[in-house]
Scaffold this active site. Structure first.
Site, PDB file in Angstrom:
ATOM      1  N   ASP A 153      47.162  44.268  24.407  1.00 45.55           N
ATOM      2  CA  ASP A 153      47.021  45.710  24.176  1.00 45.55           C
ATOM      3  C   ASP A 153      47.706  46.549  25.251  1.00 45.55           C
ATOM      4  O   ASP A 153      47.908  47.749  25.058  1.00 45.55           O
ATOM      5  CB  ASP A 153      45.539  46.096  24.123  1.00 45.55           C
ATOM      6  N   ARG A 187      30.798  45.027  21.189  1.00 39.91           N
ATOM      7  CA  ARG A 187      29.960  43.828  21.105  1.00 39.91           C
ATOM      8  C   ARG A 187      28.539  44.090  21.587  1.00 39.91           C
ATOM      9  O   ARG A 187      27.592  43.465  21.094  1.00 39.91           O
ATOM     10  CB  ARG A 187      30.622  42.698  21.890  1.00 39.91           C
ATOM     11  N   ARG A 200      54.021  48.313  17.276  1.00 38.09           N
ATOM     12  CA  ARG A 200      54.187  48.805  18.645  1.00 38.09           C
ATOM     13  C   ARG A 200      55.523  48.416  19.260  1.00 38.09           C
ATOM     14  O   ARG A 200      56.031  49.112  20.136  1.00 38.09           O
ATOM     15  CB  ARG A 200      53.010  48.337  19.518  1.00 38.09           C
ATOM     16  N   LYS A 253      49.490  46.053  14.934  1.00 38.33           N
ATOM     17  CA  LYS A 253      48.434  46.858  15.543  1.00 38.33           C
ATOM     18  C   LYS A 253      48.327  48.179  14.780  1.00 38.33           C
ATOM     19  O   LYS A 253      48.701  48.266  13.612  1.00 38.33           O
ATOM     20  CB  LYS A 253      48.729  47.067  17.035  1.00 38.33           C
TER      21      LYS A 253
END
Length: 770
Positions: A651, A362, A682, A678
């Site tokens: 995450d 960002r 996962r 993802k």
């Protein structure tokens, strides 16, 4: 072995893709009896020597104008026989044989005339000239039309040396040869020429004739023209003796190619006249702009030229080495990297993990859209964040660095981005693709977003569909997957969007699109997600409102450059938090970690399991809360993970599932269906790996149930997912045997120095490259 078959068009090579290497499909001796090489200079002599050395055919015959050259070739043992004219051997040749013409470009027509007069029409023909358009025209002039047996080719190899004395049997090893098959070429002839070059160690690449000449004009012919011209210019300078006497290594490196064969390069320039002139004109225009920037002391323009050039050159060097953007990556797309981790040990020490990936992404995006110069410290120099940085360079933003985590971004304002010259390639970064799609939907130019094989399997409809509701025109591949083609110049209208699934990437995408949309854009999320975009927009002076679960902004504002200090990534810190939590005797302090309230799910879950985590030295840095985390071992117990914590640590769950495997009792994860889309699934990947390591677990549609136990040794698959790879690496601290983790190359996408820090805190880790 069956010979390959193709359609009669150039599309025969499309099965491999233009510019992609052709698989090595044949044994040359099964296809080729004799090879006749016409022209025994560097190129032809090296081919003959390579064929002899590798015994790739039954006999190598050389053809040279001068008897002395023939004698030298025989004395050097690079040919079996040598003659001064192809007619001397023509009656011996048949459909099992190949002739390669390796004479100067403008002399090739004479060789073709001799072949037409003396050689049977079923003998396979090819050449080695660096200009293909003129060669094809010569064939048409001599034979009246394209010939089925003539397959144009160009070996991309050479030396400043010339003549038969320069013949090098290893010249083509690991070098590329471009073949430019014609519509009429018969399959057998294409196969023979491909096999011939592969037999001397070359990588064969198919390409169209016109494409070849344009590419080579820019990448080979233009550099030679510049080098010859520069040396000629300096040689006529009155001070040339001093210039050459004191010339440094850079001058010697740059002008080395001016020692190449002058006559050969004269012929090449004339044969590829139009493409070379276009390349010179383009270079001249850019050189003129550079001159103006120097004259006007425009430091930003100079920085832009030099940083773009350096980045492009570094990337080119990495491509040659089969690397990606990062200097530390070791051929991640072409080499297999595995981790071999010894059992036991303890985790101790004070470390700082790399900068937060989300904030790094960002900072580049908003810094580029801001007015003024943004200074960034702590930038994550991993593949994903570097991909974002490169995308903005490709759109005309001047960016210095990164150097030791420091980046300077010369913002162009909300409406200052320029159309990129090609696709914006984001590698494996889903964050880059999803956030950029919102930003690019508001631009005036068309863009295409592409990524690696892993990214092309990930869903993009979650951003494409709401963006279309705002007025964007976006095309995706089947099932809403990458690549994305975004039409520019579309009017966007602000809207309210109720997200069906909590996703910071979707929220951020729509907010970035809202910067360009008429009216207000607002998003309501079903559960809290990371709010880095909202915080950073405010840090750049843009008004963003948050009311409960609703976030909104109005278009028409501007971003003002600022300074950003990127905190250490809590996602990366989690691996070491878990390492200390599960291992008796461990004591780790992780410094300057971002503890944004929307990102602390890992801390909360570990504490609920009984982990001993002390949050120290809390402070605010650049609008983000930061702290030092001291983690000491404590017995863990299984829990039902609260679903409200899932979005706060989505995450980090691969690592948290390792903690669950080491806990007493059962741990249940629910509401985590996001984990299935993802980099890999996962949930399934962790379940398979834990099962291989002796842990009982059961998958659910939205989660997993893990029964704590003793982790054993074994071999597990990461499925090219960096977080899976790192999670099973730390699991070895509590394992009873060695753990081997396969396909770990992508670890560098988020955590470039993971292996170094793992070893520093006490993990016995060996990296195996194959």
């Amino acid at each position: 072995m069956a010979r390959p078959t193709h359609s009669p068009k150039f599309k025969r090579c499309d099965k491999f893709g233009q510019g992609e290497s052709v698989p090595k499909w044949v044994n040359t001796k099964s296809m080729i009896r004799k090879v006749v090489v016409i022209g025994l200079g560097l190129i032809g002599g090296s081919l003959a020597a390579a064929l002899k050395k590798r015994r790739a055919c039954e006999e190598v015959i050389g053809i040279a104008r001068r008897p002395q050259t023939c004698a030298k070739a025989l004395n050097m043992a690079i040919v079996d026989r040598a003659f001064v004219n192809v007619s001397d051997v023509a009656n011996e040749l048949n459909s099992d044989d190949v002739i390669v013409i390796a004479v100067p470009t403008l002399a090739l027509k004479e060789s073709l005339e001799n072949i037409k007069q003396h050689v049977a029409p079923d003998v396979t023909l090819s050449d080695a000239a660096s200009v293909k358009g003129s060669v094809v025209q010569n064939v048409r002039d001599v034979f009246g039309e394209d010939q089925a047996q003539f397959v144009p080719a160009h070996p991309i190899a050479g030396s400043e040396k010339s003549g038969v004395e320069a013949a090098n049997a290893d010249l083509y090893e690991a070098h590329r040869v471009i073949i430019t098959p014609l519509d009429v070429n018969a399959d057998v002839h294409v196969a023979k020429i491909t096999a011939l070059w592969q037999s001397v160690g070359a990588e064969v690449i198919p390409m169209g004739v016109e494409d070849h000449d344009v590419v080579l004009a820019a990448t080979s012919h233009l550099p030679h023209a510049i080098a010859f011209s520069l040396v000629d210019t300096l040689a006529h300078d009155s001070n040339n003796q001093n210039i050459f006497r004191y010339a440094a290594g850079g001058f010697r490196d740059f002008t080395r190619i001016a020692s190449s064969d002058a006559i050969m390069w004269r012929d090449i320039m004339l044969a590829n006249k139009q493409a070379v002139l276009q390349a010179i004109d383009l270079f001249s225009a850019n050189l003129s702009r550079l001159r103006s920037a120097i004259e006007e002391e425009d430091s930003q323009a100079l920085t832009g030229v030099f940083t773009r050039a350096k980045t492009a050159r570094d990337h080119f060097t990495s491509m040659i080495r089969h690397q990606s953007y990062s200097r530390t990556m070791k051929a991640q797309t072409h080499k297999m990297i595995s981790y071999k981790v010894q059992p036991g040990g303890r985790a101790q020490g004070t470390i700082r993990v790399p900068g937060d990936k989300s904030i790094s992404h960002r900072s580049i995006m908003l810094g580029s859209l801001a007015e003024g110069v943004t200074h960034i410290e702590g930038f994550l120099e991993g593949e994903d964040a570097l991909a974002t940085l490169q995308c903005f360079r490709d759109m005309g933003v001047v960016i210095e660095g990164p150097v030791d985590g420091k980046v300077t971004v010369y913002g162009v304002g909300l409406h200052g981005l320029q159309a990129p010259s090609g696709d914006l390639y984001v590698g494996n970064s889903g964050t880059s693709m999803r956030l950029l799609s919102g930003l690019l939907a508001g631009q005036t130019f068309d863009t295409a977003l592409s990524g690696d094989d892993s990214l092309t399997k990930r869903p993009m409809n979650r951003v494409a569909l709401p963006l279309r509701e705002m007025g964007a025109e976006i095309e995706t591949a089947a099932e809403g997957r990458p690549p994305l083609n975004i039409k520019g110049g579309k009017k966007l209208t602000g809207m309210h969007y109720d997200m069906p699934m909590a996703s910071a990437q979707v929220k951020s995408c729509l907010l970035l699109a809202g910067l360009y949309a008429d009216g207000e854009t607002s998003v309501t999320e079903p559960a809290p997600t990371r709010d880095h975009t909202e915080r950073m927009l405010r840090g750049f002076g843009y008004d963003v409102k948050t009311e409960g679960s609703k976030v909104s902004l109005q278009s028409g504002g501007k971003l003002t450059a600022t300074s950003i200090e990127v905190p250490a990534d809590i996602s990366s810190a989690t691996f070491f938090m878990v390492a200390a939590a599960i291992t008796p005797g461990s004591d780790i302090t992780l410094t300057h970690v971002g503890i944004n309230p929307t990102r602390i799910g890992a801390i909360n879950v570990l504490r609920l399991m009984g982990a001993n985590i002390d949050v120290q030295n809390e402070r605010i840095v650049g609008g983000e809360p930061v702290a030092d985390l001291r983690v000491q071992h404590a017995p863990l117990k299984g829990i039902n993970i609260p679903e409200d914590q899932v979005p706060l640590g989505i995450d980090e769950f691969p690592a948290l599932l390792v903690a669950a495997a080491c806990a007493e009792g059962t741990t249940v994860l629910s509401g985590a269906e996001e984990l299935r889309v993802k980099e890999t699934d996962r949930i399934q990947a962790m379940a398979e790996g834990l099962s291989r390591l002796g842990i009982d677990c059961e998958t659910k549609e939205d989660g997993i149930v893990v029964q704590g136990g003793q982790i054993t040794g074994g071999e597990v698959e990461s499925f090219h997912d960096h977080r899976i790879a790192m999670s099973f690496t730390i699991a070895a601290l509590r394992a009873s045997g060695e753990i081997k983790v396969n396909n770990c190359a992508n670890v560098a996408t988020s955590f470039p120095n993971f292996t170094e820090l793992a070893k520093e805190i006490g993990i016995s880790l060996e990296e195996i490259v194959s």
